[in-house]
Write a protein that holds these residues in place. Sequence first.
Motif, PDB file in Angstrom:
ATOM      1  N   VAL A  51       0.728  -1.064   0.062  1.00 18.65           N
ATOM      2  CA  VAL A  51      -0.045   0.156   0.082  1.00 18.65           C
ATOM      3  C   VAL A  51       0.840   1.157  -0.083  1.00 18.65           C
ATOM      4  CG1 VAL A  51      -1.953  -1.167   1.110  1.00 18.65           C
ATOM      5  CG2 VAL A  51      -0.338   0.060   2.595  1.00 18.65           C
TER       6      VAL A  51
ATOM      7  N   PHE B  45      -2.646   2.497  -8.065  1.00 22.49           N
ATOM      8  CA  PHE B  45      -2.368   3.798  -8.467  1.00 22.49           C
ATOM      9  C   PHE B  45      -0.662   4.118  -8.149  1.00 22.49           C
ATOM     10  CE2 PHE B  45      -1.568   5.728  -4.153  1.00 22.49           C
ATOM     11  CZ  PHE B  45      -2.380   4.894  -3.444  1.00 22.49           C
TER      12      PHE B  45
ATOM     13  N   VAL C  49      -1.335  15.022  -1.173  1.00 25.98           N
ATOM     14  CA  VAL C  49      -0.194  14.585  -0.535  1.00 25.98           C
ATOM     15  C   VAL C  49      -0.541  14.230   0.832  1.00 25.98           C
ATOM     16  CG1 VAL C  49       1.718  15.474   0.622  1.00 25.98           C
ATOM     17  CG2 VAL C  49       1.563  16.003  -1.809  1.00 25.98           C
TER      18      VAL C  49
ATOM     19  N   GLY D 280       1.625  13.051   4.396  1.00 27.10           N
ATOM     20  CA  GLY D 280       3.087  12.824   5.076  1.00 27.10           C
ATOM     21  C   GLY D 280       2.971  12.941   6.433  1.00 27.10           C
TER      22      GLY D 280
ATOM     23  N   ILE E  87     -10.237  10.189 -11.873  1.00 32.00           N
ATOM     24  CA  ILE E  87      -9.022   9.443 -11.764  1.00 32.00           C
ATOM     25  C   ILE E  87      -9.096   8.377 -12.792  1.00 32.00           C
ATOM     26  CG2 ILE E  87      -9.658   7.521  -9.881  1.00 32.00           C
ATOM     27  CD1 ILE E  87      -6.774   8.523  -8.839  1.00 32.00           C
TER      28      ILE E  87
HETATM   29  O1  4AD Z   1      -2.151   9.444   2.875  1.00 28.67           O
HETATM   30  P1  4AD Z   1      -1.644   8.325   2.230  1.00 28.67           P
HETATM   31  O2  4AD Z   1      -2.532   6.759   2.712  1.00 28.67           O
HETATM   32  O3  4AD Z   1      -0.021   8.023   2.944  1.00 28.67           O
HETATM   33  C1  4AD Z   1       0.783   7.065   2.778  1.00 28.67           C
HETATM   34  O4  4AD Z   1       0.622   6.178   1.997  1.00 28.67           O
HETATM   35  C2  4AD Z   1       2.163   7.372   3.340  1.00 28.67           C
HETATM   36  N1  4AD Z   1       2.615   6.022   3.578  1.00 28.67           N
HETATM   37  C3  4AD Z   1       2.834   8.297   2.631  1.00 28.67           C
HETATM   38  C4  4AD Z   1       4.222   8.796   3.152  1.00 28.67           C
HETATM   39  O5  4AD Z   1       4.272   9.238   4.012  1.00 28.67           O
HETATM   40  N2  4AD Z   1       5.230   8.148   2.577  1.00 28.67           N
HETATM   41  O6  4AD Z   1      -1.205   8.119   0.579  1.00 28.67           O
HETATM   42  C5  4AD Z   1      -0.652   9.305  -0.063  1.00 28.67           C
HETATM   43  C6  4AD Z   1      -1.322   9.876  -1.396  1.00 28.67           C
HETATM   44  C7  4AD Z   1      -2.629  10.579  -0.921  1.00 28.67           C
HETATM   45  O7  4AD Z   1      -2.650  11.821  -0.372  1.00 28.67           O
HETATM   46  C8  4AD Z   1      -3.177  10.378  -2.331  1.00 28.67           C
HETATM   47  O8  4AD Z   1      -2.706  11.195  -3.059  1.00 28.67           O
HETATM   48  C9  4AD Z   1      -2.698   9.000  -2.786  1.00 28.67           C
HETATM   49  O9  4AD Z   1      -1.559   8.837  -2.099  1.00 28.67           O
HETATM   50  N3  4AD Z   1      -3.786   8.090  -2.633  1.00 28.67           N
HETATM   51  C10 4AD Z   1      -4.724   7.541  -3.291  1.00 28.67           C
HETATM   52  N4  4AD Z   1      -4.696   8.039  -5.000  1.00 28.67           N
HETATM   53  C11 4AD Z   1      -5.496   7.033  -5.681  1.00 28.67           C
HETATM   54  N5  4AD Z   1      -6.273   6.292  -5.026  1.00 28.67           N
HETATM   55  C12 4AD Z   1      -6.263   5.902  -3.934  1.00 28.67           C
HETATM   56  N6  4AD Z   1      -7.031   4.756  -3.489  1.00 28.67           N
HETATM   57  C13 4AD Z   1      -5.375   6.578  -3.022  1.00 28.67           C
HETATM   58  N7  4AD Z   1      -4.872   6.576  -1.676  1.00 28.67           N
HETATM   59  C14 4AD Z   1      -4.118   7.374  -1.768  1.00 28.67           C
END
Ligand code: 4AD
Length: 465
Positions: A209, A246, A390, A392, A450
């Motif tokens: 993920v 994605f 984003v 983080g 998307i």
């Molecule tokens: O906020 P998320 O879940 O963060 C992480 O996965 C952390 N591990 C990141 C890190 O700190 N290294 O996901 C990050 C971004 C979201 O802000 C969104 O832009 C995208 O990934 N995202 C998706 N894009 C499309 N479809 C989905 N189901 C998504 N889920 C998250």
Amino acid sequence: MTDLSPTSIRDALQSTAPIDSTQVQGWVRTRRDSKDFSFIELNDGSSLRNLQIIAKNTLPNYSAVQRLSTGASLTVNGALVPSQGKGQKWELVADKIELVGAADDSYPLQKKGHTPEFLREIAHLRPRSNLFSSVFRVRSRLAFAVHQFFQERGFVYVHTPIITGSDCEGAGELFRVTTLDPADAGSRTAKGEIDYAKDFFARPTYLTVSGQLEAEAFALALSKVYTFGPTFRAENSNTSRHASEFWMIEPEMAFCDLKGNMDLAEEFVKYLVADAREHCPDEMELFGKFVDKELLARLDFVINRPFQRITYAEAVELLKKSGEKFEFSIDYGFNLQSEHERWLSEKHFQCPVTVFNYPKEIKPFYMRLNDDGKTVTAMDLLVPGIGEIVGGSQREERLQVLEENMRQHNMDPADYKWYLDLRRYGTAPHSGFGLGFERMLMFVTGVPNIRDVIPFARTPGSAEF
Ligand code: 4AD
Ligand code: MG
């Protein structure tokens, strides 16, 4: 006969002088006939623009040329000459037209406009349309810009694994990877449960993920790293912003705090927007004309202004005082829903806004606990039209605090020994974030779904092609 190597239509259209003899190859967009000529608009995907081919009735296969229909593929030899017509500098007067592959009237991409829904059903042909070829040229350009941005800043590109044993986000949205046949009794224990000891990796495994946990290991060795790869979420969200597969870009930096992390995310988003504006002018103009009339003004505004920054507590106060009727109610401790995120960035601030310091209960185990004991150093960057683009945080670098966070998230620290080792040996403050590449493309192109910025979308109930 000279053996010519083909010129791309993009190069032909950018020629600085006429060319006596050249060759192009591509697909017919339209054909119209006059008394002595046929005019063919040919496109090879190298640019949004077509090259006009002039076919004279003296060509030996002129009758076949007059039957050419939209979608057919051609090789054309001829002379590149200044165009008589409006809106184009060059055209090609053919001395030979070879029909490579015919297309008949059942070719689904005809001149009239098609809906995005219809085009999604023919995702194998839609890159031949102006809109989709433009989206995918911008996608390619921005993938390049991602690497350029990080490489220019001394980041090392790390390929984190796609098959993993951990659930980074702790949300349980995992696709399992297994070679066991559930119907086979040999795959089960005496109690009838699936026996993962017999599985391919001798343990449960999943599609990743997020590459974050592995990127942290590399940041605590190479200092500044980034990943850029596919990620998978079995999240049953049927929205215009969620895909099951994605691409995500995840920088991770040692000796960096939340402020440095927010600064980098802002610089990165601005860089990608500016790169598309500079390097894809024709495509951006098309999006501004046909997808979203306010797109270009909005993007220029984004490049030129600092983003807003507010704490989660401030965001909740603003939302509660907004007088807006939201579908989901909002109070301290609740997750911000997309409608809340959009209100903040679209209506209230009318620009991108970074929200930080969220309550620890609604964020994953790895985020650093603030001194208040209640909030963690999370940050989400929200943009108009989309919401979160984003996500983080600064990471918890203190071993005991991290172990305690894990227990509070019902995780067993013993399962994450390697991750905890990073805190045992030379731990350091570090931070990173993930940018969803498709959400960024939606923001840059104005395309509202998307499914239309990824070549072959995977969403709940749909994995066609
Ligand atoms: O906020 P998320 O879940 O963060 C992480 O996965 C952390 N591990 C990141 C890190 O700190 N290294 O996901 C990050 C971004 C979201 O802000 C969104 O832009 C995208 O990934 N995202 C998706 N894009 C499309 N479809 C989905 N189901 C998504 N889920 C998250
Ligand atoms: Mg998030």
